[in-house]
Write a protein that holds these residues in place. Structure first.
Motif, PDB file in Angstrom:
ATOM      1  N   ASN A  82       0.867  -1.174   0.000  1.00 20.15           N
ATOM      2  CA  ASN A  82       0.000   0.000   0.000  1.00 20.15           C
ATOM      3  C   ASN A  82       0.913   1.236   0.000  1.00 20.15           C
ATOM      4  O   ASN A  82       1.952   1.212   0.674  1.00 20.15           O
ATOM      5  CB  ASN A  82      -0.885  -0.016   1.254  1.00 20.15           C
ATOM      6  CG  ASN A  82      -1.910   1.112   1.273  1.00 20.15           C
ATOM      7  OD1 ASN A  82      -1.544   2.277   1.351  1.00 20.15           O
ATOM      8  ND2 ASN A  82      -3.180   0.763   1.229  1.00 20.15           N
ATOM      9  N   PRO A  83       0.580   2.295  -0.726  1.00 23.79           N
ATOM     10  CA  PRO A  83       1.465   3.465  -0.741  1.00 23.79           C
ATOM     11  C   PRO A  83       1.721   4.057   0.634  1.00 23.79           C
ATOM     12  O   PRO A  83       2.714   4.768   0.833  1.00 23.79           O
ATOM     13  CB  PRO A  83       0.739   4.459  -1.652  1.00 23.79           C
ATOM     14  CG  PRO A  83      -0.662   3.965  -1.746  1.00 23.79           C
ATOM     15  CD  PRO A  83      -0.583   2.485  -1.610  1.00 23.79           C
ATOM     16  N   LEU A  84       0.844   3.769   1.596  1.00 25.99           N
ATOM     17  CA  LEU A  84       1.071   4.277   2.946  1.00 25.99           C
ATOM     18  C   LEU A  84       2.403   3.789   3.525  1.00 25.99           C
ATOM     19  O   LEU A  84       3.019   4.490   4.330  1.00 25.99           O
ATOM     20  CB  LEU A  84      -0.082   3.849   3.867  1.00 25.99           C
ATOM     21  CG  LEU A  84      -1.396   4.608   3.696  1.00 25.99           C
ATOM     22  CD1 LEU A  84      -2.533   3.878   4.390  1.00 25.99           C
ATOM     23  CD2 LEU A  84      -1.267   6.029   4.229  1.00 25.99           C
ATOM     24  N   HIS A  85       2.836   2.608   3.132  1.00 22.14           N
ATOM     25  CA  HIS A  85       4.121   2.115   3.636  1.00 22.14           C
ATOM     26  C   HIS A  85       5.256   2.974   3.103  1.00 22.14           C
ATOM     27  O   HIS A  85       6.180   3.344   3.851  1.00 22.14           O
ATOM     28  CB  HIS A  85       4.320   0.649   3.241  1.00 22.14           C
ATOM     29  CG  HIS A  85       5.310  -0.070   4.106  1.00 22.14           C
ATOM     30  ND1 HIS A  85       6.663  -0.065   3.836  1.00 22.14           N
ATOM     31  CD2 HIS A  85       5.157  -0.814   5.237  1.00 22.14           C
ATOM     32  CE1 HIS A  85       7.293  -0.771   4.770  1.00 22.14           C
ATOM     33  NE2 HIS A  85       6.405  -1.236   5.636  1.00 22.14           N
ATOM     34  N   HIS A  86       5.214   3.318   1.824  1.00 24.89           N
ATOM     35  CA  HIS A  86       6.213   4.207   1.249  1.00 24.89           C
ATOM     36  C   HIS A  86       6.147   5.584   1.897  1.00 24.89           C
ATOM     37  O   HIS A  86       7.171   6.138   2.332  1.00 24.89           O
ATOM     38  CB  HIS A  86       5.990   4.343  -0.260  1.00 24.89           C
ATOM     39  CG  HIS A  86       6.384   3.145  -1.048  1.00 24.89           C
ATOM     40  ND1 HIS A  86       6.021   2.972  -2.368  1.00 24.89           N
ATOM     41  CD2 HIS A  86       7.123   2.047  -0.725  1.00 24.89           C
ATOM     42  CE1 HIS A  86       6.505   1.834  -2.832  1.00 24.89           C
ATOM     43  NE2 HIS A  86       7.176   1.245  -1.852  1.00 24.89           N
ATOM     44  N   TRP A  87       4.957   6.173   1.927  1.00 28.07           N
ATOM     45  CA  TRP A  87       4.820   7.544   2.436  1.00 28.07           C
ATOM     46  C   TRP A  87       5.247   7.639   3.892  1.00 28.07           C
ATOM     47  O   TRP A  87       5.918   8.597   4.298  1.00 28.07           O
ATOM     48  CB  TRP A  87       3.381   8.023   2.289  1.00 28.07           C
ATOM     49  CG  TRP A  87       2.881   8.107   0.886  1.00 28.07           C
ATOM     50  CD1 TRP A  87       3.637   8.129  -0.262  1.00 28.07           C
ATOM     51  CD2 TRP A  87       1.519   8.172   0.462  1.00 28.07           C
ATOM     52  NE1 TRP A  87       2.823   8.200  -1.364  1.00 28.07           N
ATOM     53  CE2 TRP A  87       1.519   8.229  -0.953  1.00 28.07           C
ATOM     54  CE3 TRP A  87       0.305   8.181   1.135  1.00 28.07           C
ATOM     55  CZ2 TRP A  87       0.349   8.300  -1.694  1.00 28.07           C
ATOM     56  CZ3 TRP A  87      -0.865   8.254   0.389  1.00 28.07           C
ATOM     57  CH2 TRP A  87      -0.840   8.315  -1.000  1.00 28.07           C
ATOM     58  N   THR A  88       4.836   6.657   4.694  1.00 26.72           N
ATOM     59  CA  THR A  88       5.183   6.670   6.110  1.00 26.72           C
ATOM     60  C   THR A  88       6.692   6.760   6.304  1.00 26.72           C
ATOM     61  O   THR A  88       7.197   7.603   7.068  1.00 26.72           O
ATOM     62  CB  THR A  88       4.647   5.401   6.797  1.00 26.72           C
ATOM     63  OG1 THR A  88       3.215   5.465   6.843  1.00 26.72           O
ATOM     64  CG2 THR A  88       5.183   5.256   8.217  1.00 26.72           C
ATOM     65  N   HIS A  89       7.425   5.931   5.609  1.00 34.45           N
ATOM     66  CA  HIS A  89       8.865   5.872   5.836  1.00 34.45           C
ATOM     67  C   HIS A  89       9.612   6.991   5.123  1.00 34.45           C
ATOM     68  O   HIS A  89      10.665   7.444   5.610  1.00 34.45           O
ATOM     69  CB  HIS A  89       9.380   4.483   5.481  1.00 34.45           C
ATOM     70  CG  HIS A  89       8.841   3.438   6.410  1.00 34.45           C
ATOM     71  ND1 HIS A  89       7.808   2.590   6.073  1.00 34.45           N
ATOM     72  CD2 HIS A  89       9.132   3.158   7.716  1.00 34.45           C
ATOM     73  CE1 HIS A  89       7.511   1.816   7.107  1.00 34.45           C
ATOM     74  NE2 HIS A  89       8.301   2.143   8.117  1.00 34.45           N
TER      75      HIS A  89
END
Length: 470
Positions: A98-105
């Motif tokens: 999910n893009p949230l994993h990229h954005w979070t980090h």
């Protein structure tokens, strides 16, 4: 440790890396569509903890947390900020792909220098290190804008807004980032919602110095507020629509519908659609008259979960992609303005990926040579502002129009930590161009390719919107 967000993250060829590191990452950010609160910019808000700056109001994260079995009290409910952060930390490992994993980090790394993968066991470390940074002067709202190298922010504002905070920012004169309002008159179309339209109409009359007793008075009040936004630097409008309304009613019919709404009487769906079509042409003519850019955001099906909407209200994560037919109504709207030479510069944002080619070809129908890229097929937004959605939009635009005239990315966000979305877009753009150059599908002329990247990432927007950056 986080070993996958490297300097060459998403860059899979030599030329892609050269384009990103040599051009894209050096450019300032032109964020022409946001939902950032101008009062927090004017007051240079400071944040007490990572929850306040990163999680509060983020319906993207709430959707993921609910899907992960997190109770509502940890999303929008009564749990403490630390408890809500811990619930998010427990969810992050479940967001792989999910893009949230990229954005979070990306956000943890860029703002706080934290390369640790966030999970339940690292939550204490991340919370403490981030909060330590937030206590320093560089992490106020203005400090975050400076860190992110943001040249322009355009907020989203109701016509009844006094723009007091925009004036404070301008009069203060110490903020390097230029902040401009955007005219968003969605509530003017809500004649079928008396609980929304009536109170809003009172506010409109108060700020415009009109009772709005007649339909002509209502139109005069809207025109007055449009002029007021212009006086305060506004050069963009925006409309959130399920689809463009067709078959506008006559001025007399619009006045009759307005009278019913003002009296609290029921307005039918067909009457609302005809009224909305009339007003959208009116708004288009105002934009054309003052040389503004109109933004159209069609396609969202909002508040679909009636039980949770009733309990939690709007903007809490219960919206989705709608499947309304867009082609006929959008063509009718653009043509109605174009036939009298009153079609302003317009950006078409698409939410349904099935409509990408529709939007790409529709933009081409109304290019008239007066302005380069006059009608824009805008960046993927909301559910499409992720890697695949950006690639789809870039490819459709490239195949059907001119990528070289594209005005690029925006955050569409309420968070001051969302600027890595521009980095994300720029890496994806450079990877597409660089990979094709290295395969021999584009000329490997670095001056030409760097110019394309520079234009899409900043220069095109700067030329198109004509906002004063001095």
């Amino acid at each position: 440790m986080n070993t996958y967000i490297t300097e060459d993250f998403l860059l899979h060829s030599t030329t892609a890396r050269e384009l990103y590191h040599g051009t894209a990452c050096l450019l300032p950010i032109y964020d022409y569509h946001t939902h950032l609160p101008p009062d927090q910019i004017a007051g240079d808000r400071r944040f007490e903890n990572l929850f306040e700056v990163w999680l509060a109001g983020d319906h993207y994260k709430w959707r993921a947390m609910r899907t992960n079995g997190i109770p509502e009290k940890f999303c929008t409910g009564e749990a403490t900020p630390r408890e809500k952060f811990d619930a998010w930390a427990r969810t992050v490992p479940a967001t792989l792909r999910n893009p949230l994993h990229h954005w979070t980090h990306l956000e943890l790394l860029r703002y706080f220098g934290i390369g640790t993968l966030l999970n339940e066991s690292t939550a204490d470390e991340v919370w403490e290190r981030a909060n330590e940074r937030l206590a320093t002067p560089e992490f106020s709202v203005r400090g975050l804008l400076k860190q992110s190298n943001v040249a322009v922010v355009c907020t989203t504002d109701d016509p009844t807004d006094t723009l007091e905070f925009h004036r404070r920012i301008r009069e203060d004169g110490t903020l390097a980032t230029k902040v401009y309002p955007t005219f968003r008159p969605d509530k003017a179309l809500a004649v079928h919602q008396p609980d929304v339209f009536g109170p809003w109409l009172e506010k409109l009359g108060a700020v415009a110095g009109s009772t709005c007793a007649t339909f002509d008075g209502f139109l005069d009040a809207l025109e007055s507020r449009h002029a007021f936004f212009h006086e305060n630097g506004g050069r963009l409008s925006d409309h959130g629509l399920s689809h463009c309304s067709t078959n506008p009613c006559s001025p007399g019919e619009a006045a009759s519908i307005y009278g019913k709404a003002r009296a609290g009487k029921e307005v039918t769906d067909s009457e609302q659609q005809a009224f909305a079509a009339f007003l959208m042409i009116f708004f288009g003519r105002l934009d054309a008259r003052r040389g503004w850019v109109k933004q159209l955001h069609p396609g969202a099906q909002r508040n679909t979960n009636s039980r949770l909407f009733k309990a939690l209200g709007p903007h809490t994560g219960f919206d989705s992609i709608g499947d309304w037919p867009q082609a006929g109504s959008l063509a009718g709207y653009l043509n109605a303005l174009d036939q009298t030479d009153e079609l302003p510069k317009t950006i078409l944002y698409n939410l349904n990926p099935a409509d990408n080619y529709l939007m790409g070809t529709m933009a081409g129908n109304f290019q008239d040579g007066s302005v380069a890229g006059k009608i824009q097929f805008g960046s993927g937004w909301w559910f499409l502002d992720q890697k695949e959605g950006m690639q789809w939009q870039i490819n459709a635009l490239s195949n059907l129009g001119l990528l070289s005239r594209f005005v690029g990315m925006l955050t569409d966000s309420r968070s001051f930590l969302s600027y890595p979305r521009h980095e994300y877009f720029r890496r994806i753009l450079c990877n597409i161009i660089g990979m094709e150059a290295d395969r021999g599908e584009l000329p490997k002329d670095m001056e030409m390719l760097s110019g394309l990247v520079r234009d899409v990432c900043f220069d095109n927007a700067n030329r198109y919107f004509e906002l004063d950056l001095d």
